[in-house]
Motif scaffolding. Structure first.
Motif, PDB file in Angstrom:
ATOM      1  N   UNK A 287      -6.398 -19.581  -7.382  1.00 31.53           N
ATOM      2  CA  UNK A 287      -7.219 -18.672  -8.166  1.00 31.53           C
ATOM      3  C   UNK A 287      -6.472 -18.403  -9.461  1.00 31.53           C
ATOM      4  N   UNK A 288      -7.145 -18.560 -10.597  1.00 30.36           N
ATOM      5  CA  UNK A 288      -6.519 -18.333 -11.893  1.00 30.36           C
ATOM      6  C   UNK A 288      -7.161 -17.121 -12.550  1.00 30.36           C
ATOM      7  N   UNK A 289      -6.355 -16.106 -12.855  1.00 34.05           N
ATOM      8  CA  UNK A 289      -6.852 -14.867 -13.446  1.00 34.05           C
ATOM      9  C   UNK A 289      -6.347 -14.761 -14.880  1.00 34.05           C
ATOM     10  N   UNK A 290      -7.264 -14.588 -15.826  1.00 35.59           N
ATOM     11  CA  UNK A 290      -6.886 -14.501 -17.233  1.00 35.59           C
ATOM     12  C   UNK A 290      -6.242 -13.145 -17.518  1.00 35.59           C
ATOM     13  N   UNK A 291      -5.044 -13.180 -18.097  1.00 38.90           N
ATOM     14  CA  UNK A 291      -4.346 -11.954 -18.503  1.00 38.90           C
ATOM     15  C   UNK A 291      -4.570 -11.671 -19.984  1.00 38.90           C
ATOM     16  N   UNK A 292      -4.316 -12.664 -20.810  1.00 35.91           N
ATOM     17  CA  UNK A 292      -4.506 -12.535 -22.253  1.00 35.91           C
ATOM     18  C   UNK A 292      -5.136 -13.818 -22.771  1.00 35.91           C
TER      19      UNK A 292
ATOM     20  N   UNK B 189       3.584 -13.302  -4.719  1.00 36.36           N
ATOM     21  CA  UNK B 189       3.015 -14.638  -4.521  1.00 36.36           C
ATOM     22  C   UNK B 189       2.500 -15.276  -5.808  1.00 36.36           C
ATOM     23  N   UNK B 190       2.174 -14.457  -6.818  1.00 42.06           N
ATOM     24  CA  UNK B 190       1.572 -15.023  -8.028  1.00 42.06           C
ATOM     25  C   UNK B 190       2.620 -15.657  -8.934  1.00 42.06           C
ATOM     26  N   UNK B 191       2.139 -16.594  -9.728  1.00 40.90           N
ATOM     27  CA  UNK B 191       2.971 -17.253 -10.734  1.00 40.90           C
ATOM     28  C   UNK B 191       2.307 -17.051 -12.088  1.00 40.90           C
ATOM     29  N   UNK B 192       3.087 -16.689 -13.087  1.00 42.51           N
ATOM     30  CA  UNK B 192       2.559 -16.536 -14.443  1.00 42.51           C
ATOM     31  C   UNK B 192       2.662 -17.867 -15.179  1.00 42.51           C
ATOM     32  N   UNK B 193       1.563 -18.246 -15.834  1.00 38.65           N
ATOM     33  CA  UNK B 193       1.579 -19.491 -16.604  1.00 38.65           C
ATOM     34  C   UNK B 193       0.947 -19.259 -17.963  1.00 38.65           C
ATOM     35  N   UNK B 194       1.419 -19.986 -18.940  1.00 37.15           N
ATOM     36  CA  UNK B 194       0.866 -19.919 -20.299  1.00 37.15           C
ATOM     37  C   UNK B 194       0.251 -21.273 -20.643  1.00 37.15           C
ATOM     38  N   UNK B 195      -0.977 -21.251 -21.103  1.00 39.45           N
ATOM     39  CA  UNK B 195      -1.680 -22.468 -21.492  1.00 39.45           C
ATOM     40  C   UNK B 195      -1.902 -22.481 -23.003  1.00 39.45           C
ATOM     41  N   UNK B 196      -1.616 -23.615 -23.612  1.00 39.48           N
ATOM     42  CA  UNK B 196      -1.834 -23.760 -25.045  1.00 39.48           C
ATOM     43  C   UNK B 196      -3.324 -24.000 -25.326  1.00 39.48           C
TER      44      UNK B 196
ATOM     45  N   UNK C  93      -9.103 -21.548 -24.977  1.00 32.91           N
ATOM     46  CA  UNK C  93      -9.672 -21.603 -26.324  1.00 32.91           C
ATOM     47  C   UNK C  93      -8.645 -21.172 -27.362  1.00 32.91           C
ATOM     48  N   UNK C  94      -7.743 -20.300 -26.945  1.00 30.95           N
ATOM     49  CA  UNK C  94      -6.568 -19.894 -27.716  1.00 30.95           C
ATOM     50  C   UNK C  94      -5.411 -19.876 -26.724  1.00 30.95           C
ATOM     51  N   UNK C  95      -4.213 -19.568 -27.175  1.00 30.52           N
ATOM     52  CA  UNK C  95      -3.105 -19.436 -26.217  1.00 30.52           C
ATOM     53  C   UNK C  95      -3.482 -18.403 -25.167  1.00 30.52           C
ATOM     54  N   UNK C  96      -3.399 -18.796 -23.903  1.00 31.59           N
ATOM     55  CA  UNK C  96      -3.915 -17.964 -22.819  1.00 31.59           C
ATOM     56  C   UNK C  96      -2.894 -17.853 -21.694  1.00 31.59           C
TER      57      UNK C  96
ATOM     58  N   UNK D 192     -14.426 -17.021 -20.797  1.00 33.71           N
ATOM     59  CA  UNK D 192     -13.626 -16.148 -19.946  1.00 33.71           C
ATOM     60  C   UNK D 192     -12.697 -15.301 -20.807  1.00 33.71           C
ATOM     61  N   UNK D 193     -12.648 -14.009 -20.493  1.00 31.26           N
ATOM     62  CA  UNK D 193     -11.810 -13.059 -21.206  1.00 31.26           C
ATOM     63  C   UNK D 193     -10.828 -12.414 -20.228  1.00 31.26           C
ATOM     64  N   UNK D 194      -9.857 -11.632 -20.721  1.00 28.27           N
ATOM     65  CA  UNK D 194      -8.892 -10.989 -19.812  1.00 28.27           C
ATOM     66  C   UNK D 194      -9.575 -10.229 -18.680  1.00 28.27           C
TER      67      UNK D 194
END
Length: 224
Positions: free
Chosen positions: A52-57, A30-37, A101-104, A77-79
């Motif tokens: 719900x957004x969960x920080x991976x990196x 069900x989850x979707x991976x997204x990258x934010x600049x 704050x950085x590529x996340x 927020x951190x991983x």
């Protein structure tokens, strides 16, 4: 983005650590991976994202802005950290904006999938409640510091929140400390924060390294 499967990524998130194999596979589907600049909004204050957004990196900043455009930094927020659960629970707009704050990289879990997880797994529901309690405690500490501490105490507490133990156990802030960011966290001017940090350095409460990191001395605890 890593080539790890969604299931591998799910297993790395503390919130999902108690899911059974079948439940984890259901969430992974069900989850979707997204990258934010850097600077891009993950969720926006006053709007609903229904997820719900969960920080991976990476790293993200939780901020709130008043009608005059003044910004206050509420948290970092951190991983492993996540955001959006309050809006999913009460169906109200987000109370703050979260910016990369950085590529996340994040995992996005929709409202229906999130709601299905809770009754199926009481441990996950407990983890969500525990996270909410931690945020409330953090908010209480921030209110307390704004109401009762002088600028020195508020700067000290902000620096202690940024710091992490290094390999020798010494509290250190690895990245260069932004005076403007600290000012937005504690409700003071950038100039005041700069003066206070210079004084803390002169008095041996903190030590600025050549690489831009900040070493926190144990004495700083007496202020924060």
């Amino acid at each position: 983005m890593s080539l790890l499967s969604n299931l591998d990524l799910i297993r790395r998130v503390p919130l999902f650590s108690t899911l059974t194999q079948a439940q984890a596979e259901s969430v992974a589907d069900s989850v979707i991976k997204r990258r934010f600049k850097r600077g891009e909004c993950i969720v926006e204050q006053g709007k609903k994202s229904n997820c719900l957004a969960i920080v991976l990196t990476g790293r993200a900043r939780v901020v709130t802005t008043d009608t005059r455009g003044r910004e206050v930094i509420l948290a970092t927020m951190n991983p492993g950290d996540y955001v959006g659960e309050m809006s999913l629970i009460d169906n109200q707009p987000h109370s703050a904006t979260v910016k990369a704050e950085v590529q996340t990289d994040v995992l996005i879990l929709g409202r229906a999938e999130f709601a299905r997880c809770l009754p199926e797994n009481s441990s996950m529901a407990y983890a969500v409640m525990k996270g909410l309690v931690q945020r409330l405690r953090h908010a209480d500490r921030k209110i307390e510091s704004l109401a009762l501490m002088d600028v020195y105490g508020r700067v000290a507490r902000a620096l202690l929140e940024f710091a992490q133990p290094d390999k020798d156990g010494q509290l250190t802030i690895k990245d260069r400390v932004s005076r403007q960011d600290v000012a937005k966290m504690i409700g003071a001017s950038r100039e005041m924060v700069s003066r206070v940090m210079k004084d803390l350095e002169d008095r041996g409460f903190i030590e600025m390294a050549e690489d831009g990191s900040t070493v926190i001395k144990e004495r700083l605890n007496s202020l924060g």
